[in-house]
Design a protein around this motif. Structure first.
Motif, PDB file in Angstrom:
ATOM      1  N   VAL A  34     -48.843 -66.425 -41.812  1.00  0.00           N
ATOM      2  CA  VAL A  34     -47.913 -65.413 -42.179  1.00  0.00           C
ATOM      3  C   VAL A  34     -46.929 -65.259 -41.073  1.00  0.00           C
ATOM      4  O   VAL A  34     -47.400 -65.023 -40.097  1.00  0.00           O
ATOM      5  CB  VAL A  34     -48.717 -63.925 -42.347  1.00  0.00           C
ATOM      6  CG1 VAL A  34     -47.666 -63.141 -42.608  1.00  0.00           C
ATOM      7  CG2 VAL A  34     -49.649 -64.090 -43.731  1.00  0.00           C
ATOM      8  N   LEU A  35     -45.659 -65.019 -41.521  1.00  0.00           N
ATOM      9  CA  LEU A  35     -44.474 -65.260 -40.353  1.00  0.00           C
ATOM     10  C   LEU A  35     -44.207 -63.678 -40.713  1.00  0.00           C
ATOM     11  O   LEU A  35     -43.583 -63.053 -41.680  1.00  0.00           O
ATOM     12  CB  LEU A  35     -43.611 -65.931 -40.613  1.00  0.00           C
ATOM     13  CG  LEU A  35     -42.104 -65.670 -39.992  1.00  0.00           C
ATOM     14  CD1 LEU A  35     -42.577 -65.940 -38.406  1.00  0.00           C
ATOM     15  CD2 LEU A  35     -41.193 -66.713 -40.351  1.00  0.00           C
ATOM     16  N   ALA A  36     -44.270 -62.632 -39.635  1.00  0.00           N
ATOM     17  CA  ALA A  36     -43.919 -61.560 -39.767  1.00  0.00           C
ATOM     18  C   ALA A  36     -42.339 -61.310 -39.438  1.00  0.00           C
ATOM     19  O   ALA A  36     -41.899 -62.324 -38.553  1.00  0.00           O
ATOM     20  CB  ALA A  36     -44.647 -60.472 -38.551  1.00  0.00           C
ATOM     21  N   ALA A  37     -41.670 -60.510 -39.551  1.00  0.00           N
ATOM     22  CA  ALA A  37     -40.008 -60.177 -39.547  1.00  0.00           C
ATOM     23  C   ALA A  37     -39.881 -60.368 -38.067  1.00  0.00           C
ATOM     24  O   ALA A  37     -38.629 -60.944 -37.769  1.00  0.00           O
ATOM     25  CB  ALA A  37     -39.811 -59.139 -40.175  1.00  0.00           C
ATOM     26  N   ASP A  38     -40.618 -60.345 -37.019  1.00  0.00           N
ATOM     27  CA  ASP A  38     -40.422 -59.982 -35.588  1.00  0.00           C
ATOM     28  C   ASP A  38     -40.647 -61.422 -35.021  1.00  0.00           C
ATOM     29  O   ASP A  38     -40.593 -61.692 -33.844  1.00  0.00           O
ATOM     30  CB  ASP A  38     -41.068 -58.954 -35.098  1.00  0.00           C
ATOM     31  CG  ASP A  38     -42.452 -59.238 -34.937  1.00  0.00           C
ATOM     32  OD1 ASP A  38     -43.129 -60.395 -35.423  1.00  0.00           O
ATOM     33  OD2 ASP A  38     -43.317 -58.343 -34.279  1.00  0.00           O
ATOM     34  N   GLY A  39     -41.298 -62.504 -36.101  1.00  0.00           N
ATOM     35  CA  GLY A  39     -41.350 -63.853 -35.593  1.00  0.00           C
ATOM     36  C   GLY A  39     -42.693 -64.090 -35.077  1.00  0.00           C
ATOM     37  O   GLY A  39     -43.059 -65.175 -34.896  1.00  0.00           O
ATOM     38  N   THR A  40     -43.705 -62.909 -35.233  1.00  0.00           N
ATOM     39  CA  THR A  40     -45.055 -63.450 -34.899  1.00  0.00           C
ATOM     40  C   THR A  40     -45.643 -64.064 -35.827  1.00  0.00           C
ATOM     41  O   THR A  40     -45.413 -63.795 -36.996  1.00  0.00           O
ATOM     42  CB  THR A  40     -45.645 -61.944 -34.677  1.00  0.00           C
ATOM     43  OG1 THR A  40     -44.851 -61.332 -33.625  1.00  0.00           O
ATOM     44  CG2 THR A  40     -47.174 -62.104 -34.004  1.00  0.00           C
ATOM     45  N   LEU A  41     -46.644 -65.138 -35.636  1.00  0.00           N
ATOM     46  CA  LEU A  41     -47.380 -65.850 -36.513  1.00  0.00           C
ATOM     47  C   LEU A  41     -48.944 -65.137 -36.684  1.00  0.00           C
ATOM     48  O   LEU A  41     -49.409 -65.092 -35.483  1.00  0.00           O
ATOM     49  CB  LEU A  41     -47.337 -67.263 -36.095  1.00  0.00           C
ATOM     50  CG  LEU A  41     -46.103 -68.003 -36.268  1.00  0.00           C
ATOM     51  CD1 LEU A  41     -46.169 -69.566 -35.999  1.00  0.00           C
ATOM     52  CD2 LEU A  41     -45.429 -67.894 -37.687  1.00  0.00           C
ATOM     53  N   TYR A  42     -49.477 -65.178 -37.829  1.00  0.00           N
ATOM     54  CA  TYR A  42     -50.714 -64.679 -37.932  1.00  0.00           C
ATOM     55  C   TYR A  42     -51.391 -65.518 -38.819  1.00  0.00           C
ATOM     56  O   TYR A  42     -50.942 -66.075 -39.993  1.00  0.00           O
ATOM     57  CB  TYR A  42     -50.832 -62.970 -38.636  1.00  0.00           C
ATOM     58  CG  TYR A  42     -50.064 -62.083 -37.877  1.00  0.00           C
ATOM     59  CD1 TYR A  42     -51.168 -61.484 -36.855  1.00  0.00           C
ATOM     60  CD2 TYR A  42     -49.036 -61.650 -37.796  1.00  0.00           C
ATOM     61  CE1 TYR A  42     -50.743 -60.528 -35.880  1.00  0.00           C
ATOM     62  CE2 TYR A  42     -48.541 -60.816 -36.811  1.00  0.00           C
ATOM     63  CZ  TYR A  42     -49.299 -60.223 -35.822  1.00  0.00           C
ATOM     64  OH  TYR A  42     -48.995 -59.351 -35.218  1.00  0.00           O
ATOM     65  N   THR A  43     -52.606 -65.934 -38.369  1.00  0.00           N
ATOM     66  CA  THR A  43     -53.221 -67.052 -39.135  1.00  0.00           C
ATOM     67  C   THR A  43     -54.378 -66.356 -39.792  1.00  0.00           C
ATOM     68  O   THR A  43     -55.085 -65.441 -39.524  1.00  0.00           O
ATOM     69  CB  THR A  43     -53.866 -68.378 -38.405  1.00  0.00           C
ATOM     70  OG1 THR A  43     -54.578 -67.810 -37.373  1.00  0.00           O
ATOM     71  CG2 THR A  43     -52.525 -69.058 -37.860  1.00  0.00           C
ATOM     72  N   GLY A  44     -55.262 -67.311 -41.027  1.00  0.00           N
ATOM     73  CA  GLY A  44     -56.247 -66.867 -41.503  1.00  0.00           C
ATOM     74  C   GLY A  44     -56.764 -68.147 -42.243  1.00  0.00           C
ATOM     75  O   GLY A  44     -56.108 -69.139 -42.300  1.00  0.00           O
ATOM     76  N   MET A  63     -52.818 -61.945 -43.636  1.00  0.00           N
ATOM     77  CA  MET A  63     -52.093 -60.632 -44.089  1.00  0.00           C
ATOM     78  C   MET A  63     -52.850 -59.495 -43.302  1.00  0.00           C
ATOM     79  O   MET A  63     -52.352 -58.424 -42.853  1.00  0.00           O
ATOM     80  CB  MET A  63     -51.870 -60.453 -45.421  1.00  0.00           C
ATOM     81  CG  MET A  63     -50.808 -61.232 -46.260  1.00  0.00           C
ATOM     82  SD  MET A  63     -49.139 -61.060 -45.487  1.00  0.00           S
ATOM     83  CE  MET A  63     -49.047 -59.150 -46.312  1.00  0.00           C
ATOM     84  N   TYR A  64     -53.957 -59.326 -43.685  1.00  0.00           N
ATOM     85  CA  TYR A  64     -54.827 -58.084 -43.019  1.00  0.00           C
ATOM     86  C   TYR A  64     -54.740 -58.151 -41.295  1.00  0.00           C
ATOM     87  O   TYR A  64     -54.760 -56.909 -40.716  1.00  0.00           O
ATOM     88  CB  TYR A  64     -56.379 -58.292 -43.311  1.00  0.00           C
ATOM     89  CG  TYR A  64     -56.495 -58.035 -44.899  1.00  0.00           C
ATOM     90  CD1 TYR A  64     -55.518 -57.449 -45.785  1.00  0.00           C
ATOM     91  CD2 TYR A  64     -57.757 -58.526 -45.700  1.00  0.00           C
ATOM     92  CE1 TYR A  64     -55.777 -57.069 -47.138  1.00  0.00           C
ATOM     93  CE2 TYR A  64     -57.688 -58.568 -46.878  1.00  0.00           C
ATOM     94  CZ  TYR A  64     -56.849 -57.634 -47.553  1.00  0.00           C
ATOM     95  OH  TYR A  64     -57.035 -57.550 -48.952  1.00  0.00           O
ATOM     96  N   ARG A  65     -54.922 -59.253 -40.773  1.00  0.00           N
ATOM     97  CA  ARG A  65     -54.691 -59.421 -39.364  1.00  0.00           C
ATOM     98  C   ARG A  65     -53.297 -58.857 -38.902  1.00  0.00           C
ATOM     99  O   ARG A  65     -53.261 -58.069 -37.877  1.00  0.00           O
ATOM    100  CB  ARG A  65     -54.735 -60.745 -38.862  1.00  0.00           C
ATOM    101  CG  ARG A  65     -56.022 -61.297 -38.969  1.00  0.00           C
ATOM    102  CD  ARG A  65     -56.477 -62.666 -38.524  1.00  0.00           C
ATOM    103  NE  ARG A  65     -56.368 -62.740 -37.003  1.00  0.00           N
ATOM    104  CZ  ARG A  65     -56.716 -63.760 -36.519  1.00  0.00           C
ATOM    105  NH1 ARG A  65     -56.706 -65.063 -36.942  1.00  0.00           N
ATOM    106  NH2 ARG A  65     -56.566 -64.084 -35.120  1.00  0.00           N
ATOM    107  N   ALA A  66     -52.272 -59.351 -39.499  1.00  0.00           N
ATOM    108  CA  ALA A  66     -50.949 -58.811 -39.267  1.00  0.00           C
ATOM    109  C   ALA A  66     -50.685 -57.375 -39.652  1.00  0.00           C
ATOM    110  O   ALA A  66     -50.405 -56.625 -38.640  1.00  0.00           O
ATOM    111  CB  ALA A  66     -49.953 -59.613 -40.100  1.00  0.00           C
ATOM    112  N   ILE A  67     -51.268 -56.927 -40.677  1.00  0.00           N
ATOM    113  CA  ILE A  67     -51.420 -55.469 -41.043  1.00  0.00           C
ATOM    114  C   ILE A  67     -51.988 -54.548 -39.849  1.00  0.00           C
ATOM    115  O   ILE A  67     -51.463 -53.567 -39.483  1.00  0.00           O
ATOM    116  CB  ILE A  67     -51.771 -55.110 -42.441  1.00  0.00           C
ATOM    117  CG1 ILE A  67     -50.830 -55.798 -43.383  1.00  0.00           C
ATOM    118  CG2 ILE A  67     -51.846 -53.801 -42.657  1.00  0.00           C
ATOM    119  CD1 ILE A  67     -51.322 -56.098 -44.912  1.00  0.00           C
TER     120      ILE A  67
END
Length: 137
Positions: A34-44, A63-67
């Protein structure tokens, strides 16, 4: 639409994460980024369970990691698996993406085939966050 450089980084991140998938029942590992709007990548990764409804999709985990990290705005999600066709997220995952208005879904396989779609075209009648709050069961 996300540029090719970002999509490549998302593919690499999701593929690397796939090593941690837990898929003893299907034998198919799935990775997501998942690519957050600030450019951070989160994997799952997918996490299966003997009781099917307790299994969790890779995109859900990402998504849950990013949230949990405080993110609420996203530019896109990528899902990848070892299936012949690019991996398509299920309806429940698409509804989760709709809750956070994730605009782009990128679907890939391990041989480099990529398909892209707007979330609106994949789930045109998604419930919006305000609808969810108004219709609690």
């Amino acid at each position: 639409m996300l540029n090719e450089e970002i999509v490549d980084a998302m593919v690499r991140s999701a593929m690397q994460a796939m090593d941690n998938a837990y898929a003893p029942y299907s034998g198919h590992t799935v990775g997501a980024c998942v690519l957050a709007a600030d450019g951070t990548l989160y994997t799952g990764v997918n996490i299966e369970n003997a009781i099917g409804r307790l299994s969790v999709a890779a995109a859900e985990v990402a998504m849950y990691r990013a949230i949990a990290d405080g993110k609420r705005e996203f530019d896109g999600v990528l899902v990848i698996s070892d299936f012949e066709r690019p991996f398509v997220p299920n309806g429940a995952v698409l509804q989760l993406l709709a809750e956070f208005d994730v605009p782009e879904v990128i679907m890939a396989n391990m041989t480099g085939k990529i398909e892209r779609a707007e979330l609106k075209t994949m789930l045109p009648y998604a419930r919006e966050p305000i609808e969810n709050a108004a219709h609690r069961d």
